[in-house]
Design a protein around this motif. Structure first.
Motif, mmCIF file in Angstrom:
data_model
loop_
_atom_site.group_PDB
_atom_site.id
_atom_site.type_symbol
_atom_site.label_atom_id
_atom_site.label_comp_id
_atom_site.label_asym_id
_atom_site.label_seq_id
_atom_site.Cartn_x
_atom_site.Cartn_y
_atom_site.Cartn_z
ATOM 1 N N ALA A 71 -122.558 -33.115 -82.398
ATOM 2 C CA ALA A 71 -122.925 -31.646 -83.521
ATOM 3 C C ALA A 71 -122.337 -30.450 -81.755
ATOM 4 O O ALA A 71 -121.680 -30.089 -82.895
ATOM 5 C CB ALA A 71 -124.658 -31.051 -83.068
ATOM 6 N N LEU A 72 -122.218 -30.753 -81.106
ATOM 7 C CA LEU A 72 -122.193 -30.358 -79.725
ATOM 8 C C LEU A 72 -120.790 -30.646 -79.770
ATOM 9 O O LEU A 72 -119.536 -29.830 -79.484
ATOM 10 C CB LEU A 72 -122.574 -30.789 -78.497
ATOM 11 N N ASN A 73 -119.946 -32.197 -80.192
ATOM 12 C CA ASN A 73 -118.624 -31.684 -79.781
ATOM 13 C C ASN A 73 -117.684 -31.574 -81.147
ATOM 14 O O ASN A 73 -116.523 -30.584 -81.049
ATOM 15 C CB ASN A 73 -118.385 -33.241 -80.104
ATOM 16 N N LEU A 129 -119.271 -23.413 -67.223
ATOM 17 C CA LEU A 129 -119.705 -24.528 -68.332
ATOM 18 C C LEU A 129 -120.156 -23.416 -69.091
ATOM 19 O O LEU A 129 -121.330 -23.402 -68.174
ATOM 20 C CB LEU A 129 -119.655 -25.547 -68.837
ATOM 21 N N LEU A 130 -120.355 -23.101 -70.529
ATOM 22 C CA LEU A 130 -121.784 -23.002 -71.172
ATOM 23 C C LEU A 130 -122.879 -23.840 -71.232
ATOM 24 O O LEU A 130 -122.614 -24.523 -72.141
ATOM 25 C CB LEU A 130 -121.224 -22.234 -72.395
ATOM 26 N N VAL A 178 -114.670 -23.020 -68.557
ATOM 27 C CA VAL A 178 -113.826 -23.991 -69.109
ATOM 28 C C VAL A 178 -114.254 -25.420 -69.983
ATOM 29 O O VAL A 178 -113.965 -26.602 -70.033
ATOM 30 C CB VAL A 178 -113.546 -24.415 -67.702
ATOM 31 N N GLY A 179 -115.102 -24.376 -70.783
ATOM 32 C CA GLY A 179 -115.674 -26.272 -71.687
ATOM 33 C C GLY A 179 -117.822 -25.791 -71.005
ATOM 34 O O GLY A 179 -118.089 -24.627 -71.551
ATOM 35 N N PHE A 180 -118.644 -26.677 -72.637
ATOM 36 C CA PHE A 180 -119.535 -26.633 -72.825
ATOM 37 C C PHE A 180 -120.840 -27.735 -71.978
ATOM 38 O O PHE A 180 -120.106 -28.939 -72.409
ATOM 39 C CB PHE A 180 -119.740 -27.258 -74.055
ATOM 40 N N MET A 181 -121.411 -27.493 -71.849
ATOM 41 C CA MET A 181 -122.840 -28.773 -71.053
ATOM 42 C C MET A 181 -123.368 -28.833 -72.334
ATOM 43 O O MET A 181 -124.181 -27.637 -72.517
ATOM 44 C CB MET A 181 -122.728 -28.336 -69.638
ATOM 45 N N ILE A 213 -113.684 -29.108 -70.871
ATOM 46 C CA ILE A 213 -114.613 -30.023 -70.452
ATOM 47 C C ILE A 213 -115.835 -29.743 -71.515
ATOM 48 O O ILE A 213 -116.204 -29.175 -71.314
ATOM 49 C CB ILE A 213 -114.943 -29.389 -69.144
ATOM 50 N N LEU A 214 -116.036 -31.064 -71.642
ATOM 51 C CA LEU A 214 -117.408 -31.806 -72.346
ATOM 52 C C LEU A 214 -118.641 -32.023 -71.497
ATOM 53 O O LEU A 214 -118.417 -33.411 -71.648
ATOM 54 C CB LEU A 214 -117.478 -32.080 -73.792
ATOM 55 N N SER A 215 -118.935 -31.334 -71.562
ATOM 56 C CA SER A 215 -119.965 -32.566 -70.009
ATOM 57 C C SER A 215 -121.038 -32.670 -70.692
ATOM 58 O O SER A 215 -122.913 -32.178 -71.189
ATOM 59 C CB SER A 215 -120.508 -31.279 -69.183
ATOM 60 N N ILE A 216 -121.351 -33.769 -71.295
ATOM 61 C CA ILE A 216 -123.213 -34.781 -71.773
ATOM 62 C C ILE A 216 -122.805 -36.322 -71.149
ATOM 63 O O ILE A 216 -122.020 -36.773 -70.947
ATOM 64 C CB ILE A 216 -122.337 -35.018 -73.772
ATOM 65 N N GLY A 217 -123.892 -36.492 -71.197
ATOM 66 C CA GLY A 217 -124.176 -37.805 -70.789
ATOM 67 C C GLY A 217 -124.586 -38.202 -69.549
ATOM 68 O O GLY A 217 -124.771 -37.139 -68.692
#
Ligand SMILES: *Cc1c(COP(=O)(O)O)cnc(C)c1O
Length: 223
Positions: A171-173, A113-114, A150-153, A191-195
Motif C-alpha cells: 500500500a505504501l509503495n 522523508l515524509l 526525497v521520499g517516504f518512510m 527513497i522508500l524507507s521500509i523494513g
C-alpha cells in the motif's frame, strides 16, 4: 556486545542485490558498538532521540551519515540541523517549516522523508493519506527552499502475520508511486524507507530502497 561480522556482511549483501541502503539503527547502543560497525565499513546510522544523537555525533567519526528516525519535536530541530544527513520522520508541515527555517540559518538544505502511517493494527506517528495530500498542497502554495522531500518512510504493524505486513508495504509503495510524478520545487521522491529487523526481507521484495536495521546488527535492546 560484539558485532557479528558475518551477519552484518550478509545483510549488506542482500541489500546490495536490491540496490538498497542499510541504515544501522544504533539507538541505546554505545559509541564503541557504533565504532565497531563503522570499522566494518558501515557509514549510515539511525537514531531516535535528539540528545543521544548529539552526544554520539560529537564522539564519532565525522563522515558518518546520521539519520534521524524518531519523533522530532520542533523545538529540538536546531540541535541536529548542522550535521544531520536525512530526517526520516517528518509528520507535519509545521515541522517541515521549522526544519527549513533552521536550515536557512546554517546555510544547508536538508533532505527529508515524509513518515506515512501504514500500520493498521496500532496507531503510530505518521501522516495518513489526507494529511499527506494537505502537506503536498501546502508545499505547492508556499514552497520551502532549504528542505527537499526525497521520499517516504513507514513502519508496518508489529505483526507476526507476514501477509498483513506485506499488504501494508504494498500500500505504501503504491502511494509512493502515485506521488512520484508530482512536480513541485524541492520535491524529488526516490527513497522508500521500509523494513526493519523482523520484516526487511519482505520490504526488499516490496520495493524498499532503504532498510533500517537495529537488533539484527546490535543485538536486542534493553528497554
Ligand atoms: C528502532 C527502530 C528501527 C529498528 O528496529 P529493529 O527492529 O531493531 O531493527 C527502525 N525504524 C525505526 C523508526 C525505529 O524506531
Amino acid at each position: 556486545m560484539i558485532i557479528n561480522k558475518e551477519s552484518y556482511q550478509n545483510i549488506v549483501e542482500i541489500a546490495n542485490q536490491h540496490n538498497t541502503t542499510v541504515v544501522a539503527v544504533s539507538k541505546t547502543k554505545s559509541v564503541e558498538n557504533i565504532q565497531s560497525l563503522y570499522n566494518l565499513g558501515q557509514r549510515d546510522f539511525g537514531e531516535n532521540y535528539v540528545q543521544e544523537l548529539v552526544n554520539k555525533q560529537q564522539q564519532l567519526p565525522k563522515d558518518i551519515r546520521w539519520h534521524f528516525i524518531g519523533h522530532l519535536q520542533s523545538n529540538k530541530v536546531k540541535k541536529i540541523i548542522s550535521f544531520v544527513h536525512l530526517i526520516q520522520s517528518v509528520d507535519s508541515y509545521r515541522l517541515l517549516q521549522e526544519i527549513d527555517k533552521q536550515a536557512q540559518k546554517v546555510n544547508r538544505r536538508i533532505d527529508c522523508l515524509l513518515q506515512i502511517n501504514i500500520a493498521t493494527e496500532e496507531t503510530k506517528f505518521g501522516l495518513n493519506e489526507d494529511a499527506l495530500r494537505m502537506l503536498i498542497c501546502s508545499m505547492q502554495h508556499s514552497p520551502l527552499s532549504n528542505i527537499c522531500i526525497v521520499g517516504f518512510m513507514g513502519m508496518a504493524s508489529l505483526s507476526i502475520n507476514e501477509t498483513q505486513v506485506r499488504k501494508e508495504f504494498q500500500a505504501l509503495n503504491q502511494l509512493f508511486n502515485q506521488y512520484k510524478s508530482i512536480q513541485i520545487n524541492n520535491y524529488n521522491p526516490h527513497i522508500l524507507s521500509i523494513g526493519m529487523s523482523s520484516d526487511y526481507t519482505i520490504a526488499l521484495e516490496e520495493g524498499s530502497t532503504m532498510v533500517r536495521i537495529g537488533s539484527l546488527l546490535f543485538g536486542s535492546r534493553n528497554t
